[in-house]
Design a protein around this motif. Structure first.
Motif: not given
Length: 289
Positions: A46-68
C-alpha cells in the motif's frame, strides 16, 4: 478511504504475485512460495502504491515495486519463523512454511522469494528508465542486507544470549533495521520512481516504522493468538527487552501515538493529498493483528 485503498492494494498485489509465481510450475518450493506470499495486511505494498499515486506514477507500473516488497517481506517471515530463528509454528493464523512442508523447503522458498523481489524490480515494466530500476534495487539491497533487516535480525538473535537486556536505544536501532528499513523503502518507492525528493517520505516512514514495532510489542502483551494470528507472549516468556518492558504499557502506547503524530506532520508538503498516508499511520496503532 484508507481501508478501501488498503484492500485494493492487497487484492492487486495478490493477483500480481499469483500470476508471477503461478507461471513457475508446481514444484513444492513453488507451492510454498505461493503459500508464504498469500494474505497479510499488505501495508508495505500500500505504501508503495500510495506514494506512487502522490507522484503521478501509473498503478500498472507501481504494481511491480509493490509486489516486489511483498515478496521480500514474505521471504523474511519464512526465514524468521524457522527453528534456527524465532521457531514459530503459526503465521497469519496458519501453519508456518517449515511446519506445513519442511525446513529445507522453507529455506529454499524464502531464498526464491528474495531473489524474485529483485527480479521484479529489475524488469523493464517496473520503470522504462534503467537508472531508476537500479536505484530501486540499490535501495532495496541496503534496506534488507547487513545494514538493514538482516542487521536487525542479527541483533535480535544476539540479544537472546546477552548477559544484560538491551537498552531503549539499542532496541530502537534493532527495530529500525528489522522492521523500519523495509517500511521506509516502501514509502519512498513512489518518489524514486518519479525521480522526486524522498526526504519527507523517509521521515514519515521512520516514524511509522517505529510506531508499528512498538504496537507489535503492545499486541504481544494485550493480543490473543486467534486475533493476532501468531503466538503472543513469547517475548515476555523469554525475558526479552521490548518497548513495553522498558517503557511500560501505557508509556509505550503514548510513545507510539507521538510517533504517529510526527509522521503525519512530516507529510505537510503533500497537503490534503497526503491524508491517506496519514490514515495509514493512525491505522498502525489501532490494529489488532
Amino acid at each position: 478511504m484508507f481501508e478501501t485503498r488498503l484492500k485494493d492494494a492487497a487484492s492487486q498485489v495478490q493477483a500480481h504475485l499469483d500470476d508471477v509465481i503461478g507461471a513457475m510450475g508446481d514444484l513444492p518450493v513453488v507451492q510454498a512460495m505461493s503459500y508464504a506470499s498469500a494474505g497479510g495486511k499488505r501495508l508495505r505494498a500500500f505504501l508503495v502504491l500510495e506514494s506512487a499515486r502522490l507522484h503521478g506514477i501509473a498503478p500498472e507500473q507501481a504494481i511491480w515495486a509493490a509486489a516486489s516488497v511483498e515478496a521480500l517481506h514474505a521471504y523474511s517471515l519464512v526465514h524468521d519463523d524457522l527453528p534456527a530463528m524465532d521457531d514459530d509454528d503459526l503465521r497469519r493464523g496458519l501453519p508456518t512454511v517449515h511446519v506445513k512442508w519442511d525446513e529445507a523447503t522453507a529455506v529454499l522458498a524464502g531464498d526464491a522469494l528474495q531473489t524474485l523481489a529483485f527480479e521484479l524490480l529489475a524488469r523493464p515494466e517496473a520503470s522504462a528508465d534503467p537508472l531508476v530500476r537500479a536505484e530501486l534495487v540499490l535501495r532495496m539491497a541496503r534496506a534488507v542486507g547487513a545494514e538493514g533487516m538482516v542487521k536487525g535480525q542479527a541483533l535480535d538473535i544476539a540479544a537472546e544470549t546477552a548477559t544484560t537486556p538491551l537498552t531503549l536505544e539499542q532496541i530502537t536501532e534493532l527495530q529500525a533495521g528489522k522492521t523500519g528499513a523495509l517500511i521506509e523503502w516502501s514509502a519512498c518507492a513512489g518518489a524514486v520512481l518519479a525521480g522526486a525528493d524522498t526526504e519527507a517520505l523517509s521521515i514519515y516512514a521512520q516514524k511509522l516504522g517505529l510506531a508499528f514495532q512498538i504496537w507489535d510489542d503492545v499486541l504481544d502483551v494485550e493480543g490473543d493468538v486467534e486475533t493476532v494470528g501468531k503466538a503472543v507472549g513469547k517475548d515476555a516468556d523469554a525475558g526479552k527487552a521490548t518497548f513495553v518492558s522498558l517503557l511500560g504499557l501505557d508509556a509505550a502506547k503514548s510513545r507510539a501515538q507521538t510517533l504517529v503524530q510526527e509522521a503525519c506532520v512530516a507529510l505537510g508538503s503533500y497537503g490534503d493529498e497526503g491524508e491517506t498516508l496519514r490514515q495509514a499511520a493512525r491505522f498502525v496503532i489501532s490494529r489488532h493483528s
